[in-house]
Design a protein around this motif. Structure first.
Motif, short mmCIF file in Angstrom:
data_model
loop_
_atom_site.label_atom_id
_atom_site.label_comp_id
_atom_site.label_asym_id
_atom_site.label_seq_id
_atom_site.Cartn_x
_atom_site.Cartn_y
_atom_site.Cartn_z
N ARG A 221 0.83 -1.20 0.00
CA ARG A 221 0.00 0.00 0.00
C ARG A 221 0.87 1.25 0.00
NH1 ARG A 221 -4.08 0.46 4.82
NH2 ARG A 221 -4.90 -1.37 3.76
N TRP A 222 1.95 1.24 0.77
CA TRP A 222 2.79 2.44 0.91
C TRP A 222 3.76 2.60 -0.25
CZ3 TRP A 222 4.17 1.56 6.74
CH2 TRP A 222 3.04 1.83 7.50
N LYS A 223 3.88 1.58 -1.09
CA LYS A 223 4.80 1.69 -2.23
C LYS A 223 4.36 2.83 -3.14
CE LYS A 223 6.87 -1.23 -5.75
NZ LYS A 223 6.88 -2.56 -6.34
N ASP A 224 3.08 2.93 -3.42
CA ASP A 224 2.56 3.97 -4.31
C ASP A 224 2.08 5.20 -3.54
OD1 ASP A 224 3.01 2.33 -6.50
OD2 ASP A 224 1.05 1.37 -6.26
N ASN A 225 1.64 5.02 -2.33
CA ASN A 225 1.05 6.12 -1.56
C ASN A 225 1.62 6.09 -0.13
OD1 ASN A 225 -0.53 8.18 -0.73
ND2 ASN A 225 -2.43 7.00 -0.65
N PRO A 226 2.81 6.65 0.09
CA PRO A 226 3.41 6.58 1.43
C PRO A 226 2.61 7.41 2.44
CG PRO A 226 4.74 7.94 -0.02
CD PRO A 226 3.65 7.35 -0.85
N PRO A 227 2.62 7.00 3.70
CA PRO A 227 1.87 7.74 4.72
C PRO A 227 2.57 9.05 5.06
CG PRO A 227 3.16 6.02 5.75
CD PRO A 227 3.32 5.85 4.27
N ALA A 228 1.78 9.99 5.56
CA ALA A 228 2.34 11.27 5.99
C ALA A 228 3.14 11.06 7.28
CB ALA A 228 1.21 12.27 6.23
N PRO A 229 4.22 11.80 7.45
CA PRO A 229 5.01 11.63 8.68
C PRO A 229 4.20 12.05 9.90
CG PRO A 229 5.85 13.46 7.37
CD PRO A 229 4.78 12.80 6.56
N ALA A 230 4.36 11.32 10.98
CA ALA A 230 3.65 11.61 12.23
C ALA A 230 4.64 11.47 13.37
CB ALA A 230 2.49 10.66 12.42
N PRO A 231 4.57 12.35 14.36
CA PRO A 231 5.48 12.24 15.49
C PRO A 231 5.16 10.99 16.31
CG PRO A 231 3.87 13.94 15.90
CD PRO A 231 3.67 13.49 14.48
N PHE A 232 6.16 10.50 17.00
CA PHE A 232 5.98 9.32 17.83
C PHE A 232 5.03 9.66 18.97
CE2 PHE A 232 7.35 6.63 21.41
CZ PHE A 232 7.11 5.40 20.85
N ARG A 233 3.99 8.86 19.12
CA ARG A 233 2.96 9.06 20.15
C ARG A 233 2.41 10.48 20.11
NH1 ARG A 233 4.30 5.53 25.46
NH2 ARG A 233 4.88 3.68 24.36
N ALA A 234 1.89 10.84 18.98
CA ALA A 234 1.33 12.17 18.81
C ALA A 234 0.16 12.37 19.76
CB ALA A 234 0.87 12.35 17.37
N ASP A 235 -0.02 13.60 20.20
CA ASP A 235 -1.13 13.92 21.08
C ASP A 235 -2.43 13.79 20.31
OD1 ASP A 235 0.49 14.47 23.22
OD2 ASP A 235 0.68 16.59 22.72
N PRO A 236 -3.47 13.25 20.95
CA PRO A 236 -4.77 13.18 20.28
C PRO A 236 -5.35 14.58 20.12
CG PRO A 236 -4.97 12.50 22.56
CD PRO A 236 -3.50 12.71 22.29
N ASP A 237 -6.43 14.66 19.37
CA ASP A 237 -7.08 15.95 19.19
C ASP A 237 -7.45 16.54 20.54
OD1 ASP A 237 -6.89 15.62 16.48
OD2 ASP A 237 -8.88 14.72 16.30
N PRO A 238 -7.30 17.85 20.69
CA PRO A 238 -7.60 18.46 21.99
C PRO A 238 -9.07 18.31 22.37
CG PRO A 238 -7.20 20.14 20.34
CD PRO A 238 -6.87 18.82 19.71
N VAL A 239 -9.30 18.06 23.63
CA VAL A 239 -10.65 17.90 24.15
C VAL A 239 -11.11 19.26 24.67
CG1 VAL A 239 -12.03 16.73 25.89
CG2 VAL A 239 -10.14 15.54 24.80
N PRO A 240 -12.31 19.67 24.32
CA PRO A 240 -12.78 20.96 24.83
C PRO A 240 -12.83 20.96 26.35
CG PRO A 240 -14.56 19.79 23.71
CD PRO A 240 -13.31 19.01 23.50
N HIS A 241 -12.36 22.01 26.95
CA HIS A 241 -12.25 22.11 28.40
C HIS A 241 -13.56 22.65 28.98
CE1 HIS A 241 -10.29 22.35 32.23
NE2 HIS A 241 -10.58 23.63 32.35
N ARG A 242 -14.12 21.90 29.91
CA ARG A 242 -15.33 22.37 30.59
C ARG A 242 -14.93 23.30 31.73
NH1 ARG A 242 -18.76 17.24 32.21
NH2 ARG A 242 -16.97 17.09 33.55
N ALA A 243 -15.82 24.17 32.09
CA ALA A 243 -15.56 25.06 33.21
C ALA A 243 -15.48 24.25 34.49
CB ALA A 243 -16.65 26.12 33.31
N SER A 244 -14.50 24.55 35.32
CA SER A 244 -14.32 23.78 36.55
C SER A 244 -15.47 24.02 37.53
CB SER A 244 -12.98 24.15 37.20
OG SER A 244 -12.97 25.51 37.55
N TRP A 245 -16.13 25.17 37.43
CA TRP A 245 -17.23 25.45 38.36
C TRP A 245 -18.40 24.52 38.12
CZ3 TRP A 245 -21.86 26.59 36.23
CH2 TRP A 245 -21.87 27.05 34.93
#
Length: 84
Positions: A34-58
């Motif tokens: 699969r990667w021979k024709d379409n190599p994957p995009a570089p990604a950092p090792f253990r990349a952070d997941p998408d940020p989670v919206p922060h709820r108000a602590s109150w």
């Protein structure tokens, strides 16, 4: 030969690990094709997941205090009803 000898001969991991050529797994072959024709995009090792919206602590604090007050009121009602 005994049954033990057959078992050792059939599952001789030292012999298998000492092989000069090791065939890649099916998944490795699939990804390589699969990667021979379409190599994957570089990604950092253990990349952070998408940020989670922060709820108000109150809001969390209000929920906890509300639950505590409800439990206290229920305990008081149960105690008053059993005293009568």
């Amino acid at each position: 030969m005994t049954e033990q000898d057959d078992w050792e001969r059939e599952f001789d991991h030292r012999w298998a690990n000492s092989a000069e050529h090791k065939e890649p797994s099916a998944r490795a072959r699939m990804l390589a094709a699969r990667w021979k024709d379409n190599p994957p995009a570089p990604a950092p090792f253990r990349a952070d997941p998408d940020p989670v919206p922060h709820r108000a602590s109150w809001a969390s604090t209000a929920v906890v205090f509300g639950c505590v007050i409800v439990v206290m009121v229920l305990l008081a009602v149960v105690q008053l009803s059993s005293a009568s």
